[in-house]
Design an enzyme around this catalytic site. Structure first.
Site, PDB file in Angstrom:
ATOM      1  CB  CYS A  28      -0.933  -0.024   1.218  1.00  0.00           C
ATOM      2  SG  CYS A  28      -2.044   1.393   1.271  1.00  0.00           S
ATOM      3  CB  CYS A  44      -0.757   2.560   3.885  1.00  0.00           C
ATOM      4  SG  CYS A  44      -2.293   2.008   3.158  1.00  0.00           S
ATOM      5  CG  ASP A  45       2.987   1.183   4.637  1.00  0.00           C
ATOM      6  OD1 ASP A  45       2.498   1.747   5.642  1.00  0.00           O
ATOM      7  OD2 ASP A  45       2.810  -0.015   4.376  1.00  0.00           O
TER       8      ASP A  45
HETATM    9  C1  LIG Z   1       0.262  -3.729   4.988  1.00  0.00           C
HETATM   10  C2  LIG Z   1      -0.923  -2.794   4.948  1.00  0.00           C
HETATM   11  C3  LIG Z   1      -0.817  -1.544   5.531  1.00  0.00           C
HETATM   12  C4  LIG Z   1      -1.912  -0.685   5.516  1.00  0.00           C
HETATM   13  N1  LIG Z   1      -1.766   0.527   6.112  1.00  0.00           N
HETATM   14  C5  LIG Z   1      -2.818   1.384   6.103  1.00  0.00           C
HETATM   15  C6  LIG Z   1      -2.705   2.670   6.718  1.00  0.00           C
HETATM   16  O1  LIG Z   1      -1.659   3.035   7.251  1.00  0.00           O
HETATM   17  N2  LIG Z   1      -3.797   3.480   6.672  1.00  0.00           N
HETATM   18  C7  LIG Z   1      -4.963   3.111   6.057  1.00  0.00           C
HETATM   19  O2  LIG Z   1      -5.924   3.885   6.078  1.00  0.00           O
HETATM   20  N3  LIG Z   1      -5.099   1.907   5.474  1.00  0.00           N
HETATM   21  C8  LIG Z   1      -4.049   1.039   5.473  1.00  0.00           C
HETATM   22  N4  LIG Z   1      -4.166  -0.172   4.849  1.00  0.00           N
HETATM   23  C9  LIG Z   1      -5.444  -0.503   4.176  1.00  0.00           C
HETATM   24  C10 LIG Z   1      -6.458  -0.937   5.235  1.00  0.00           C
HETATM   25  O3  LIG Z   1      -5.886  -1.931   6.039  1.00  0.00           O
HETATM   26  C11 LIG Z   1      -7.725  -1.456   4.578  1.00  0.00           C
HETATM   27  O4  LIG Z   1      -8.239  -0.495   3.689  1.00  0.00           O
HETATM   28  C12 LIG Z   1      -8.785  -1.762   5.637  1.00  0.00           C
HETATM   29  O5  LIG Z   1      -8.283  -2.665   6.597  1.00  0.00           O
HETATM   30  C13 LIG Z   1     -10.047  -2.354   5.003  1.00  0.00           C
HETATM   31  O6  LIG Z   1     -10.927  -2.623   6.043  1.00  0.00           O
HETATM   32  P1  LIG Z   1     -12.114  -3.661   5.915  1.00  0.00           P
HETATM   33  O7  LIG Z   1     -12.825  -3.582   7.203  1.00  0.00           O
HETATM   34  O8  LIG Z   1     -12.867  -3.437   4.677  1.00  0.00           O
HETATM   35  O9  LIG Z   1     -11.447  -5.097   5.743  1.00  0.00           O
HETATM   36  P2  LIG Z   1     -10.193  -5.854   6.340  1.00  0.00           P
HETATM   37  O10 LIG Z   1      -9.351  -5.022   7.215  1.00  0.00           O
HETATM   38  O11 LIG Z   1      -9.562  -6.511   5.158  1.00  0.00           O
HETATM   39  O12 LIG Z   1     -10.874  -6.964   7.247  1.00  0.00           O
HETATM   40  C14 LIG Z   1     -11.617  -7.996   6.684  1.00  0.00           C
HETATM   41  C15 LIG Z   1     -12.135  -8.876   7.798  1.00  0.00           C
HETATM   42  O13 LIG Z   1     -13.046  -9.817   7.256  1.00  0.00           O
HETATM   43  C16 LIG Z   1     -12.809 -11.079   7.846  1.00  0.00           C
HETATM   44  N5  LIG Z   1     -13.355 -12.103   6.963  1.00  0.00           N
HETATM   45  C17 LIG Z   1     -13.049 -12.380   5.673  1.00  0.00           C
HETATM   46  N6  LIG Z   1     -13.790 -13.410   5.227  1.00  0.00           N
HETATM   47  C18 LIG Z   1     -14.608 -13.774   6.258  1.00  0.00           C
HETATM   48  C19 LIG Z   1     -15.607 -14.781   6.425  1.00  0.00           C
HETATM   49  N7  LIG Z   1     -15.928 -15.630   5.447  1.00  0.00           N
HETATM   50  N8  LIG Z   1     -16.243 -14.882   7.635  1.00  0.00           N
HETATM   51  C20 LIG Z   1     -15.942 -14.017   8.647  1.00  0.00           C
HETATM   52  N9  LIG Z   1     -15.011 -13.045   8.534  1.00  0.00           N
HETATM   53  C21 LIG Z   1     -14.348 -12.932   7.352  1.00  0.00           C
HETATM   54  C22 LIG Z   1     -11.311 -11.123   8.063  1.00  0.00           C
HETATM   55  O14 LIG Z   1     -10.957 -12.077   9.046  1.00  0.00           O
HETATM   56  C23 LIG Z   1     -11.072  -9.684   8.535  1.00  0.00           C
HETATM   57  O15 LIG Z   1     -11.320  -9.577   9.914  1.00  0.00           O
HETATM   58  C24 LIG Z   1      -3.108  -1.068   4.872  1.00  0.00           C
HETATM   59  C25 LIG Z   1      -3.227  -2.334   4.286  1.00  0.00           C
HETATM   60  C26 LIG Z   1      -2.154  -3.199   4.326  1.00  0.00           C
HETATM   61  C27 LIG Z   1      -2.279  -4.579   3.710  1.00  0.00           C
END
Ligand SMILES: Cc1cc2nc3c(=O)[nH]c(=O)nc-3n(C[C@H](O)[C@H](O)[C@H](O)COP(=O)(O)OP(=O)(O)OC[C@H]3O[C@@H](n4cnc5c(N)ncnc54)[C@H](O)[C@@H]3O)c2cc1C
Length: 322
Positions: A141, A144-145
């Site tokens: 990302c 992000c980084d």
């Molecule tokens: C290395 C890295 C660094 C990042 N740094 C930043 C940052 O500094 N700032 C920023 O704003 N964003 C950052 N991001 C992006 C950010 O993490 C994502 O945009 C954000 O986490 C998305 O949130 P979400 O809730 O949609 O899903 P996610 O965080 O992807 O969470 C998905 C959830 O769904 C669950 N899940 C999936 N399938 C199932 C299922 N079948 N049953 C039950 N649960 C399930 C998983 O276990 C997880 O808990 C970063 C991403 C990465 C990879």
């Protein structure tokens, strides 16, 4: 197999920023949400050390701590957070219909509303040195980084629009960006190609792949290989960005929810409504453009408000009919 079916008002699938924000709003609105965390409790942010851009943390915060705090906040209002993976769904087509959900292939739930927040997973090259240095200079990302590599030399892998966009984002911050393209051409649109080609501090290397990421604790360089000649070369970089795409975690919803060609759930404009009444989608599972914690949290809030309004409308319809 347990035969018992639990009936609930609101089920939240996934425990990232979208899921927890939906949980905070839904529990405060007395929807008594049950959340299943999935295999990655806390979501993608638990894989990163520093989150510097989430509003409200002037000193930044590490990802796992931020997600623990979100969980505590959701639980404070009564969210029932459970470890478990949703393994099958059977969504109703009827307004007010019950959605059938299976958890861990053994538990059955009927939910009046479902909030999907299953996120997306970044694709990696899957070479051992890259995996070992994730969070130590390897990132998926740039937005992000990228800031952590201000004034430094970095490399980015990818050839599509996102890679080109992230390369130009990094070029604004970093001293030099080497863009590694596996083929002899880029996949990005002509406009994006033109953009990266016109930026002085981006060097594009075609027919080039990462052979190994160098460094013990942090990235110190990469060894690249010309896939036409086999010639290897080491270049000195402190960051390696992987921009070869994301996969939304939406396989279990296939055939039930409308999705685009890459599996992102389609929601109605300015809403989290899906094509099934009472099923709402938030976060990265429905967003291939922004993919940030704060935007995921924003749509999690929207999903809870949409669920609350949907339930109120169903209830008033039932009252009118009785
Ligand atoms: C290395 C890295 C660094 C990042 N740094 C930043 C940052 O500094 N700032 C920023 O704003 N964003 C950052 N991001 C992006 C950010 O993490 C994502 O945009 C954000 O986490 C998305 O949130 P979400 O809730 O949609 O899903 P996610 O965080 O992807 O969470 C998905 C959830 O769904 C669950 N899940 C999936 N399938 C199932 C299922 N079948 N049953 C039950 N649960 C399930 C998983 O276990 C997880 O808990 C970063 C991403 C990465 C990879």
């Amino acid at each position: 197999m347990s035969e018992q079916v639990e009936r609930i008002k609101t089920l939240i699938i996934g425990s990232g920023p979208a899921g927890y924000t939906a949980a905070i709003y839904a529990s405060r609105a007395d929807l008594k949400p049950v959340m299943y965390t999935g295999m990655e409790p806390g979501g993608q942010l638990t894989t990163t050390t520093e989150v510097d851009n989430f509003p409200g943390y002037p000193e930044g915060i590490d990802g796992p701590t931020m997600m623990m705090q979100l969980q505590q906040q959701a639980e404070r209002f009564g969210t029932d957070v459970r470890i478990g993976m949703v393994t099958a769904v059977d969504f109703s087509d009827e307004i007010g219909g019950l959605h059938k959900i299976t958890v861990d292939d053994s538990k059955f739930i009927e939910a009046e509303t479902v909030i999907i927040s299953t996120g997306a997973s970044a694709k990696y090259l899957n070479i051992p040195s890259e995996q070992r240095l994730r969070g130590g200079g390897v990132s998926a990302c740039a937005v992000c980084d990228g800031f952590f590599y201000k004034g430094q030399e970095v490399a980015i892998v990818g050839a599509g629009d996102t890679a080109a966009e992230e390369a130009s984002y990094l070029a604004n911050i970093c001293k030099k960006v080497t863009m590694l393209v596996r083929k002899d051409h880029m996949r990005a649109s002509k406009a994006m190609q033109h953009r990266v080609n016109s930026i002085d501090n981006i060097e594009i290397r075609y027919n080039t792949e990462v052979d190994e990421v160098l460094g013990d604790q942090v990235v110190e360089g990469i060894r690249i290989v010309d896939n036409q000649t086999g010639e290897k070369e080491e270049i000195s970089v402190t960051g390696l960005f992987i921009a070869i795409g994301h996969k939304p975690n939406t396989d279990i919803f296939k055939g039930q929810l409308d999705m685009d060609e890459t599996g992102y759930i389609i929601t109605q404009p300015k809403s989290t409504k899906t094509n099934k009444p009472g099923v709402f989608a938030s976060g990265d599972a429905q967003d291939k453009i922004y993919r940030q914690a704060v935007t995921a949290a924003g749509t999690g809030c929207m999903a809870a408000l949409d669920a609350e309004r949907y339930l109120a409308a169903v209830e008033s319809k039932e009252m009118m009919a009785s």
